[in-house]
Structures are given as structure tokens and as C-alpha cells.
Design a protein around this motif. Structure first.
Motif, PDB file in Angstrom:
ATOM      1  N   ILE A   1       0.822  -1.206   0.000  1.00 31.40           N
ATOM      2  CA  ILE A   1       0.000   0.000   0.000  1.00 31.40           C
ATOM      3  C   ILE A   1       0.861   1.262   0.000  1.00 31.40           C
ATOM      4  O   ILE A   1       0.341   2.362   0.217  1.00 31.40           O
ATOM      5  N   ASP A   2       2.159   1.109  -0.224  1.00 30.71           N
ATOM      6  CA  ASP A   2       3.043   2.264  -0.304  1.00 30.71           C
ATOM      7  C   ASP A   2       3.986   2.092  -1.491  1.00 30.71           C
ATOM      8  O   ASP A   2       4.268   0.966  -1.926  1.00 30.71           O
ATOM      9  N   ASP A   3       4.476   3.185  -2.016  1.00 34.08           N
ATOM     10  CA  ASP A   3       5.335   3.141  -3.200  1.00 34.08           C
ATOM     11  C   ASP A   3       6.685   2.493  -2.921  1.00 34.08           C
ATOM     12  O   ASP A   3       7.328   1.982  -3.837  1.00 34.08           O
ATOM     13  N   ASN A   4       7.119   2.509  -1.662  1.00 34.93           N
ATOM     14  CA  ASN A   4       8.415   1.926  -1.311  1.00 34.93           C
ATOM     15  C   ASN A   4       8.341   0.442  -0.995  1.00 34.93           C
ATOM     16  O   ASN A   4       9.343  -0.170  -0.636  1.00 34.93           O
ATOM     17  N   ARG A   5       7.146  -0.130  -1.069  1.00 35.86           N
ATOM     18  CA  ARG A   5       6.933  -1.565  -0.835  1.00 35.86           C
ATOM     19  C   ARG A   5       7.434  -1.985   0.551  1.00 35.86           C
ATOM     20  O   ARG A   5       8.109  -2.987   0.731  1.00 35.86           O
ATOM     21  N   LEU A   6       7.047  -1.197   1.535  1.00 32.94           N
ATOM     22  CA  LEU A   6       7.421  -1.467   2.920  1.00 32.94           C
ATOM     23  C   LEU A   6       6.240  -1.968   3.746  1.00 32.94           C
ATOM     24  O   LEU A   6       6.440  -2.597   4.781  1.00 32.94           O
ATOM     25  N   VAL A   7       5.021  -1.672   3.294  1.00 33.03           N
ATOM     26  CA  VAL A   7       3.818  -2.006   4.059  1.00 33.03           C
ATOM     27  C   VAL A   7       2.899  -2.845   3.172  1.00 33.03           C
ATOM     28  O   VAL A   7       2.546  -2.435   2.067  1.00 33.03           O
ATOM     29  N   ARG A   8       2.506  -3.994   3.698  1.00 32.25           N
ATOM     30  CA  ARG A   8       1.731  -4.943   2.905  1.00 32.25           C
ATOM     31  C   ARG A   8       0.460  -5.346   3.656  1.00 32.25           C
ATOM     32  O   ARG A   8       0.498  -5.542   4.872  1.00 32.25           O
ATOM     33  N   LEU A   9      -0.637  -5.485   2.915  1.00 33.47           N
ATOM     34  CA  LEU A   9      -1.893  -5.956   3.485  1.00 33.47           C
ATOM     35  C   LEU A   9      -2.226  -7.335   2.941  1.00 33.47           C
ATOM     36  O   LEU A   9      -1.914  -7.663   1.799  1.00 33.47           O
ATOM     37  N   TYR A  10      -2.919  -8.129   3.787  1.00 27.80           N
ATOM     38  CA  TYR A  10      -3.434  -9.442   3.409  1.00 27.80           C
ATOM     39  C   TYR A  10      -4.918  -9.458   3.752  1.00 27.80           C
ATOM     40  O   TYR A  10      -5.295  -9.161   4.889  1.00 27.80           O
ATOM     41  N   TRP A  11      -5.760  -9.811   2.763  1.00 21.28           N
ATOM     42  CA  TRP A  11      -7.198  -9.797   3.000  1.00 21.28           C
ATOM     43  C   TRP A  11      -7.871 -10.889   2.181  1.00 21.28           C
ATOM     44  O   TRP A  11      -7.213 -11.602   1.413  1.00 21.28           O
ATOM     45  N   ASP A  12      -9.182 -11.036   2.349  1.00 18.17           N
ATOM     46  CA  ASP A  12      -9.942 -12.068   1.652  1.00 18.17           C
ATOM     47  C   ASP A  12     -10.685 -11.481   0.462  1.00 18.17           C
ATOM     48  O   ASP A  12     -11.020 -10.288   0.444  1.00 18.17           O
ATOM     49  N   GLN A  13     -11.005 -12.337  -0.503  1.00 19.92           N
ATOM     50  CA  GLN A  13     -11.627 -11.864  -1.734  1.00 19.92           C
ATOM     51  C   GLN A  13     -13.021 -11.282  -1.528  1.00 19.92           C
ATOM     52  O   GLN A  13     -13.497 -10.509  -2.361  1.00 19.92           O
ATOM     53  N   ASP A  14     -13.675 -11.625  -0.418  1.00 18.25           N
ATOM     54  CA  ASP A  14     -15.014 -11.096  -0.187  1.00 18.25           C
ATOM     55  C   ASP A  14     -14.994  -9.721   0.481  1.00 18.25           C
ATOM     56  O   ASP A  14     -16.057  -9.146   0.737  1.00 18.25           O
ATOM     57  N   GLN A  15     -13.795  -9.187   0.741  1.00 19.97           N
ATOM     58  CA  GLN A  15     -13.683  -7.886   1.390  1.00 19.97           C
ATOM     59  C   GLN A  15     -13.457  -6.784   0.354  1.00 19.97           C
ATOM     60  O   GLN A  15     -12.712  -6.963  -0.610  1.00 19.97           O
ATOM     61  N   ASP A  16     -14.075  -5.639   0.595  1.00 23.27           N
ATOM     62  CA  ASP A  16     -13.959  -4.496  -0.304  1.00 23.27           C
ATOM     63  C   ASP A  16     -12.740  -3.672   0.101  1.00 23.27           C
ATOM     64  O   ASP A  16     -12.866  -2.622   0.742  1.00 23.27           O
ATOM     65  N   ILE A  17     -11.552  -4.166  -0.258  1.00 19.97           N
ATOM     66  CA  ILE A  17     -10.304  -3.486   0.065  1.00 19.97           C
ATOM     67  C   ILE A  17      -9.549  -3.232  -1.233  1.00 19.97           C
ATOM     68  O   ILE A  17      -9.272  -4.157  -2.000  1.00 19.97           O
ATOM     69  N   ALA A  18      -9.222  -1.967  -1.489  1.00 22.22           N
ATOM     70  CA  ALA A  18      -8.506  -1.563  -2.696  1.00 22.22           C
ATOM     71  C   ALA A  18      -7.194  -0.889  -2.292  1.00 22.22           C
ATOM     72  O   ALA A  18      -7.199   0.278  -1.871  1.00 22.22           O
ATOM     73  N   PRO A  19      -6.071  -1.591  -2.371  1.00 26.41           N
ATOM     74  CA  PRO A  19      -4.789  -1.041  -1.908  1.00 26.41           C
ATOM     75  C   PRO A  19      -4.432   0.292  -2.544  1.00 26.41           C
ATOM     76  O   PRO A  19      -3.810   1.152  -1.894  1.00 26.41           O
ATOM     77  N   GLU A  20      -4.831   0.495  -3.806  1.00 26.92           N
ATOM     78  CA  GLU A  20      -4.457   1.738  -4.487  1.00 26.92           C
ATOM     79  C   GLU A  20      -5.075   2.967  -3.815  1.00 26.92           C
ATOM     80  O   GLU A  20      -4.528   4.078  -3.906  1.00 26.92           O
ATOM     81  N   LEU A  21      -6.191   2.777  -3.111  1.00 28.24           N
ATOM     82  CA  LEU A  21      -6.811   3.904  -2.411  1.00 28.24           C
ATOM     83  C   LEU A  21      -6.025   4.318  -1.175  1.00 28.24           C
ATOM     84  O   LEU A  21      -6.244   5.409  -0.633  1.00 28.24           O
ATOM     85  N   LEU A  22      -5.122   3.436  -0.730  1.00 27.63           N
ATOM     86  CA  LEU A  22      -4.381   3.704   0.507  1.00 27.63           C
ATOM     87  C   LEU A  22      -2.989   4.255   0.232  1.00 27.63           C
ATOM     88  O   LEU A  22      -2.219   4.478   1.171  1.00 27.63           O
ATOM     89  N   ARG A  23      -2.634   4.481  -1.033  1.00 21.73           N
ATOM     90  CA  ARG A  23      -1.277   4.889  -1.383  1.00 21.73           C
ATOM     91  C   ARG A  23      -0.824   6.140  -0.645  1.00 21.73           C
ATOM     92  O   ARG A  23       0.335   6.263  -0.267  1.00 21.73           O
ATOM     93  N   ASP A  24      -1.735   7.087  -0.459  1.00 20.54           N
ATOM     94  CA  ASP A  24      -1.358   8.354   0.170  1.00 20.54           C
ATOM     95  C   ASP A  24      -1.668   8.400   1.660  1.00 20.54           C
ATOM     96  O   ASP A  24      -1.292   9.356   2.341  1.00 20.54           O
ATOM     97  N   SER A  25      -2.372   7.397   2.173  1.00 18.94           N
ATOM     98  CA  SER A  25      -2.867   7.497   3.554  1.00 18.94           C
ATOM     99  C   SER A  25      -1.733   7.545   4.570  1.00 18.94           C
ATOM    100  O   SER A  25      -1.799   8.309   5.543  1.00 18.94           O
ATOM    101  N   LEU A  26      -0.690   6.743   4.373  1.00 18.68           N
ATOM    102  CA  LEU A  26       0.370   6.685   5.377  1.00 18.68           C
ATOM    103  C   LEU A  26       1.223   7.946   5.403  1.00 18.68           C
ATOM    104  O   LEU A  26       1.986   8.155   6.352  1.00 18.68           O
ATOM    105  N   SER A  27       1.112   8.774   4.387  1.00 17.46           N
ATOM    106  CA  SER A  27       1.874  10.025   4.373  1.00 17.46           C
ATOM    107  C   SER A  27       1.109  11.159   5.049  1.00 17.46           C
ATOM    108  O   SER A  27       1.646  12.257   5.231  1.00 17.46           O
ATOM    109  N   ARG A  28      -0.138  10.901   5.420  1.00 13.84           N
ATOM    110  CA  ARG A  28      -0.933  11.915   6.094  1.00 13.84           C
ATOM    111  C   ARG A  28      -0.694  11.874   7.597  1.00 13.84           C
ATOM    112  O   ARG A  28      -0.077  10.953   8.118  1.00 13.84           O
ATOM    113  N   SER A  29      -1.219  12.857   8.298  1.00 15.35           N
ATOM    114  CA  SER A  29      -1.062  12.871   9.753  1.00 15.35           C
ATOM    115  C   SER A  29      -1.792  11.678  10.353  1.00 15.35           C
ATOM    116  O   SER A  29      -2.821  11.235   9.836  1.00 15.35           O
ATOM    117  N   LYS A  30      -1.259  11.177  11.439  1.00 15.12           N
ATOM    118  CA  LYS A  30      -1.834   9.990  12.069  1.00 15.12           C
ATOM    119  C   LYS A  30      -2.499  10.355  13.385  1.00 15.12           C
ATOM    120  O   LYS A  30      -2.163  11.366  14.015  1.00 15.12           O
TER     121      LYS A  30
END
Length: 407
Positions: free
Chosen positions: A235-264
Motif C-alpha cells: 500500500i506504499d510506493d516503497n513496498r514497505l507495508v503490505r496488506l493481506y485480506w480475503d476476496q469477499d472484502q472491499d479493500i482496494a490497496p491503491e486507495l491507501l497509497r497516500d494514507s500513510l503520508s498523512r497525519s496519524k
């Protein structure tokens, strides 16, 4: 060739079982399983391993994967996992047992010991190299009456059914309908089941129209070949953070590309754990309450660029909604700096809904803390079971089964 260590194989076996029993990872004992593991020579099924390795409490690879980045194709399972899964299975003398995942043949030998002369054991594997190895080892060690078949374990072995006990030594994402058909009512199925990024050894009892668990224990197994319902991606351009999920879940990694660079946002609870105390139950509770529960893994370099550390960098639960994510975290408390360290649990959120997701993780930490050893009940139904016939709980649909998780 096994080498001499100064201790006899019998002494090493007894020491190994003594250590497993002392650790008592599941809180349930079966003296017959102890005796079987003290009797069946594990080293004889691992002739190329030194004795100290054969009787160490660790898995041993017997077939490497040609893909250097992939998991081994087959291995001898870690002895304490073998032990507690056999305890979960509760084999009786005279039982007819089916095993998926032949491995070295060692587990089949243990099963044959437990079923006795009047029992029957069939073990299978999809890989002909693995079954050929298991056949040689079983024959060489006096277990020629164990039946070894080469086939997809999802097909079962109907020619020897019905079975009193079925056990899988590979991680399963789904429960094939053939297993239902071949397991007798009242029989037991023990399977390393995978859902929402986690894996647990689940012991089911077969009823007329469903299977219901009475034991859910932490474990890790190589995934079965052919079940492809799990997804993973960075979910990051540097390939440091990875998600694992099931096919029945509505998870789109591309939507999270910018999330980790935002304030937490960080939320903490008053729940604390010691350095070796498990907090695994938080993940189980999340899987029973939050549909978007998944697994997050982070490379150590991720912390160097400012990412807050997950509770376990290689294996932590996360919640994802759209372009937002939160995950379980911990930090050492300032209390009693000279004594055993304590760590408080919390959650870190990123993205527009990050604060809400972090608070929802904390809600499950609060639910887990006063009942830390509580296990969920997993009830499995055939895939065509209508909602009206399901018990209350979180429903996870698979191609062959409907799982309901209840606390």
C-alpha cells in the motif's frame, strides 16, 4: 544421516514431550498423545536431519520451493503444533482417520499408533514427490498398513469413508463439501483455518446440518495449493507495508497509497501485556465484529521513515475502509522501570476515517482485556444454507461454506 548427540533418540523424544507438556499451550491434555510422541521415532522420518534438529521444537523442510521468495512446498510440522492438534482431534482406538498433507509420514504414523491395530489411517498429498517420500518412510518404520494416496486433498478419499476423524496439515481458506460428505455425524475435523489474515487450528464436531467448534488455537501452516481466495499487496510506493485480506472484502490497496503520508491519530487503552503475553485475542474479536479486518506487515525500514510500529510488525490486525486504515500498536509503559516491562495496547489510524477506525480497534481491546483466554465459537454451514438457518454472529462466506463467528 542422523548423527550422535550423546543422548539417545528415546531420551531426546522424552525431553521434547516433557517440554511441550510443561509449556501446555492449549490447556488440555491427552496422555495417549504424549505416549504416541514418546514412542514414534520422529528422527526416523527425517533421516537427513541431525538428531538434535529432529527433536528440536521446530518445523523441518523436506521439499524446498524453486521460487526463492516462496514458502517451502512441504515440511515436517513443529512438534508442539502436532501435539496440540492431535489433542484437539481426540482420536480413539479403532477410528478411521483421513489426513490431508502427508508430509514426512510422521503424523500418519502417530495417527496409526493412536487408532491401534483395529483402526485405519489414510493420508494424502497432491505432490507425488511428497507421497513417495511418506510411503518410503512409513514402510521403513513398520507402518506399511497406512494408506497413502496422491491427489488433491479437497477431493478427500471417498473409497475409505466415512471417517471418524479428519485432520488437515495444510492451511485451508475453505472447507470442501467432500469433507462434509465423508465425515461421519459425531466425527471431528481439525483444520488450520485461514480468515481475515489470521490462521487458527479449529476443532469442529460434525452435526447433522453444521459443524461447530469446541477449540480454536493459534497456529501457522503452509497454505494448501489451489485455494486462491486470499489477496495481498503493498500500500506504499516503497513496498514497505503490505496488506493481506480475503476476496469477499472491499479493500482496494491503491486507495491507501497516500494514507500513510498523512497525519496519524493514536488512541490508547489501559490494557497492558507482558513481554511474552499474547494479545492475539484482539484480532479474533475484530474478525467477529469488523468485516474489514485484515492483516498488516511492515518492513523495519518503514519505522525509519516515521510509520508508527504495529504491535507485531510481521503479523498484526488492521481495519481498512476506503482510503483509511488503522492497526493495532503498543508501547512500553513508564511504570515499574526496573521490573518486568509492560506494554499498553492501542491503535494508530491514517486517512479521513483513521481516528474512527483506531477507536473501533480500541473498543475490541477493551472487550478482550477482561476475558483474555475466551475463544470464539466458529460454526460452519454448507454454502447454500439460508440466513434464517444461521446462528447469530459475524458471517464469512466461502465458496463451499458459510462461517459464523460468535463470542
Amino acid at each position: 544421516m542422523n548423527t550422535t548427540t550423546g543422548a539417545s533418540p528415546e531420551d531426546l523424544r522424552n525431553r521434547l514431550v516433557d517440554a511441550i507438556v510443561k509449556e501446555d499451550t492449549i490447556g488440555v491434555r491427552d496422555a495417549r498423545v504424549d505416549t504416541a510422541m514418546r514412542t514414534v521415532p520422529r528422527h526416523a522420518f527425517l533421516p537427513d536431519a541431525p538428531l538434535e534438529e529432529a527433536y528440536a521444537n521446530k518445523s523441518v523442510t523436506i521439499k524446498e520451493n524453486p521460487d526463492v521468495d516462496a514458502l517451502p512446498l512441504s515440511c515436517a510440522s513443529q512438534p508442539d503444533v502436532v501435539h496440540f492438534m492431535l489433542v484437539q482431534l481426540a482420536v480413539r482406538e479403532g477410528d478411521n482417520v483421513f489426513e490431508i498433507g502427508a508430509g514426512t509420514g510422521y503424523n500418519a504414523a502417530l495417527l496409526k499408533y493412536l487408532t491401534g491395530p483395529s483402526g485405519h489411517v489414510t493420508t494424502c498429498d497432491i505432490d507425488p514427490d511428497v507421497t513417495a517420500y511418506a510411503r518410503r518412510m512409513l514402510d521403513a518404520n513398520g507402518y506399511g498398513d497406512v494408506r497413502v494416496v496422491t491427489r488433491d486433498g479437497a477431493l478427500g478419499a471417498p473409497e475409505s469413508s466415512p471417517y471418524d476423524r479428519v485432520i488437515a496439515a495444510v492451511g485451508m481458506w475453505d472447507l470442501p463439501g467432500t469433507w462434509w460428505d465423508q465425515l461421519a455425524v459425531g466425527g471431528r475435523l481439525v483444520v488450520p483455518l485461514r480468515w481475515r489474515g489470521l490462521s487458527r487450528s479449529v476443532a469442529f464436531r460434525r452435526e447433522e446440518t453444521r459443524m461447530r467448534s469446541d477449540s480454536v488455537k493459534m497456529c501457522g501452516f503452509l497454505p494448501v495449493i489451489g485455494q486462491d481466495g486470499e489477496r495481498n499487496n503493498y500500500i506504499d510506493d516503497n513496498r514497505l507495508v503490505r496488506l493481506y485480506w480475503d476476496q469477499d472484502q472491499d479493500i482496494a490497496p491503491e486507495l491507501l497509497r497516500d494514507s500513510l503520508s498523512r497525519s496519524k491519530s493514536v488512541a490508547w487503552t489501559n490494557a497492558t501485556v507482558g513481554p511474552v503475553e499474547s494479545f492475539d485475542g484482539v484480532w479474533l474479536r475484530l474478525s467477529a465484529t469488523e468485516r474489514q479486518t485484515c492483516r498488516i506487515t511492515v518492513n523495519s525500514a518503514a519505522m525509519e521513515v516515521g510509520l508508527h510500529c504495529p504491535a507485531s510488525p510481521a503479523l498484526s490486525p488492521a481495519l481498512v475502509e476506503g482510503d483509511s486504515i488503522a492497526y493495532l500498536t503498543l508501547e512500553r509503559t513508564a511504570e515499574n522501570p526496573d521490573g518486568e516491562p509492560r506494554f499498553r495496547l492501542g491503535a494508530v489510524g491514517y486517512g479521513p476515517a483513521g481516528t474512527d477506525l483506531a477507536e473501533r480497534i480500541c473498543t475490541q481491546i477493551h472487550a478482550w482485556s477482561p476475558a483474555r483466554t475466551a475463544e470464539p465459537v466458529l460454526t460452519a454451514y454448507p454454502a447454500d444454507t439460508p440466513d434464517s438457518d444461521l446462528t447469530d454472529g459475524a458471517v464469512i462466506d466461502r465458496p463451499s461454506v458459510r462461517l459464523v463467528i460468535t463470542y
